[in-house]
Design an enzyme around this catalytic site. Structure first.
Site, PDB file in Angstrom:
ATOM      1  CG  HIS A   1      -9.903 -26.185 -37.024  1.00  0.00           C
ATOM      2  ND1 HIS A   1     -10.299 -25.984 -38.026  1.00  0.00           N
ATOM      3  CD2 HIS A   1      -8.609 -25.556 -36.672  1.00  0.00           C
ATOM      4  CE1 HIS A   1     -10.444 -25.827 -39.137  1.00  0.00           C
ATOM      5  NE2 HIS A   1      -8.447 -24.989 -38.448  1.00  0.00           N
TER       6      HIS A   1
ATOM      7  CE  LYS B   1      -4.033   2.045   2.218  1.00  0.00           C
ATOM      8  NZ  LYS B   1      -4.818   2.301   3.387  1.00  0.00           N
TER       9      LYS B   1
END
Length: 510
Positions: free
Chosen positions: A267, A133
């Site tokens: 695919h 922070k």
């Protein structure tokens, strides 16, 4: 300047602390880290000298104290914060180096809940979050691999806001992943893994050039280092779509233990599969199933690709070959193709992560489930429903067809003959259409499916699929059973002299 170091993973920490001391830092530490640094002859201040309060409750409380968190969190750019720190006797802490209690290692080695609870870190995450922070003024270090990076930035006067911001992001990723692991474990232990919240955490392996299409961003993430350890790039760059095909092909090729299995995928679905005495024979037979679709496809090889196999592969364009390994001669041969991509695991046979769960994106969220798996004895424990019993070769073919079907998009049917797939129909809205589509392609390619085994990943709702199978000369069928018309299916099989087995278990793949 002061640095607070409190780490569970102590690799490299002594040298890191020594270098910080040379740079003018005072070192504050706790518990085992304090003892390790002290034994290494490093000047170190024990945390309770700073907190003016002893560690207590068997070490549960060490650093949860205003002198620690005030030293980390007060803003250096606000005079009011500096004045209050001076008034309270709070000294600044400018670097925090923390990695957390080994929760993952603990749950892997024991089921003792008391020991597990005691390996949930409290003070560590609090310090990490505080330092992150206040990253404008504080460097937060949570990974041993970053020690040299931090030292280099300090030594070269490149301790920039951008650098500290990068470390901040990594710190919050670290604590978020840690908390997610604990929450997931508790839900698994007490809520069958399906808690009110589900956390899926992956670590980036690499960016792909793009996603499914060029206008989409994409990247590969992993669980538990499986891909970092067992996905080695030899040539080319794996795309987003490649990774899906590689995974699908490898799951099928590796599903048969040490057998010489080769799977070709296009695919997302298999267009060729075989198990023969050699990998060369397996690839040759797999290619026969649908050589048109195999062009530009992805091949997974459950073994080591040698020169003969590489020469055979180079006869057509393959986009990707993924194998347990390659001989040096095979690599040289395959590299003759400019556009081919080569990846390996560095093993003798393919080894899958066998993830315990999977999930799928839906609009607004995702559905999550236990991973599906075909058990080794599922086919051999299937129930014979017809008068005719399968031959030993047909049983082998059933095992192949059944496993391949479980990893092929529904609705699907798979035809296997002499340990090689000879036809496949997948992704259809009707099961009979899947059967017809497979047979139509086999006929177009001149493939004789007479005597083959047919597997369906779900029950046949009508006897028409059996009728079509009979026209093709199928002699053995395996499916889950469970249709209200099962009696009609059984009657049709007996009418045609087929073997029919019900596994009692469905394997949809949507």
């Amino acid at each position: 300047m002061r640095a607070l170091i409190s780490v569970s993973d102590k690799s490299g920490v002594e040298n890191f602390a020594k270098e910080l001391v040379k740079l003018g830092y005072e070192i504050i530490s706790t518990g085992g880290t304090y003892k390790a640094l002290q034994n290494a002859g490093i000047a170190v201040i024990e945390a309770n000298e700073v907190t003016k309060f002893p560690e207590c409750f068997e070490g549960r409380v060490k650093t949860l104290n205003p002198y620690i968190h005030g030293g980390i969190l007060h803003r250096r750019d606000k005079q009011s914060h500096l004045d209050q720190a001076k008034e309270l006797g709070v000294e600044g802490i400018d670097l925090v180096c923390v990695n957390l209690y080994p929760f993952k290692a603990t749950i892997e080695k024991t089921d003792d809940f008391e020991e597990i609870i005691e390996n949930i870190d409290i003070g560590g995450p609090a310090m990490v979050r505080s330092a992150a922070k206040n990253h404008d003024s504080v460097i937060i270090v949570t990974d041993v691999v970053d020690y040299d990076l931090v030292l280099n930035n300090l030594k070269n006067d490149t301790n920039t806001q951008e650098f500290r911001r990068d470390m901040m992001i990594k710190a919050y990723e670290h604590t978020a992943a840690y908390d997610a692991m604990i929450a997931n474990y508790m839900n698994k232990r007490f809520n069958n893994g399906m808690g009110a919240k589900q956390f899926i955490v992956g670590e980036k392996v690499f960016d792909t050039r793009y996603g499914e299409n060029p206008h989409q961003k994409g990247a590969l993430y992993e669980f538990d280092k499986h891909l970092s350890n067992k996905f080695i790039t030899l040539k080319g760059e794996a795309s987003f779509n490649n990774m899906g095909d590689i995974s699908g092909a490898a799951k099928i090729a590796s599903a048969f233990g040490d057998d010489n299995a080769v799977c070709i995928v296009k695919h997302g679905n298999p267009c060729g599969f075989a198990i023969k005495d050699t990998l060369l024979e397996s690839y040759t037979e797999a290619l026969k199933c649908d050589p048109i679709s195999a062009f530009g496809g992805v091949v997974a090889v459950n073994g080591v690709v040698d020169l003969d196999l590489a020469v055979k592969m180079n006869e057509i364009f393959l986009e990707v070959v993924f194998a347990a390994d390659f001989t040096p001669e095979a690599e040289v041969e395959l590299n003759k193709k400019k556009r081919i991509k080569l990846f390996k695991q560095g093993t003798s046979k393919l080894e899958m992560a066998n993830d315990a769960f999977n999930f799928k994106i839906v609009d607004g969220g995702f559905v999550y489930q236990d991973a599906d798996k075909v058990e080794d004895d599922e086919v051999r424990n299937s129930e014979l429903k017809s008068k005719r019993e399968a031959s030993e070769q047909e049983v082998k073919d059933m095992e192949i067809a059944y496993k391949v079907a479980s990893l092929t998009k529904s609705n699907c049917v798979v035809y296997v003959k002499n340990s090689a797939m000879v036809a496949v129909g997948m992704g259809m809205t009707s099961r009979v259409d899947a059967a017809k589509a497979a047979l139509r392609k086999a006929e177009d390619l001149g493939i004789d499916v007479t005597g083959s085994v047919l597997a369906s990943e779900a029950f046949f709702p009508f006897r028409d699929s059996i009728d079509e199978a009979n026209k093709a000369g199928v002699k053995c069928v395996i499916e889950p059973g469970g249709s209200i018309r099962d009696d009609e299916i059984i009657e049709a099989a007996d009418e045609y002299g087929m073997s029919l087995y019900f596994s009692g278990k469905r394997h949809f793949l949507h």
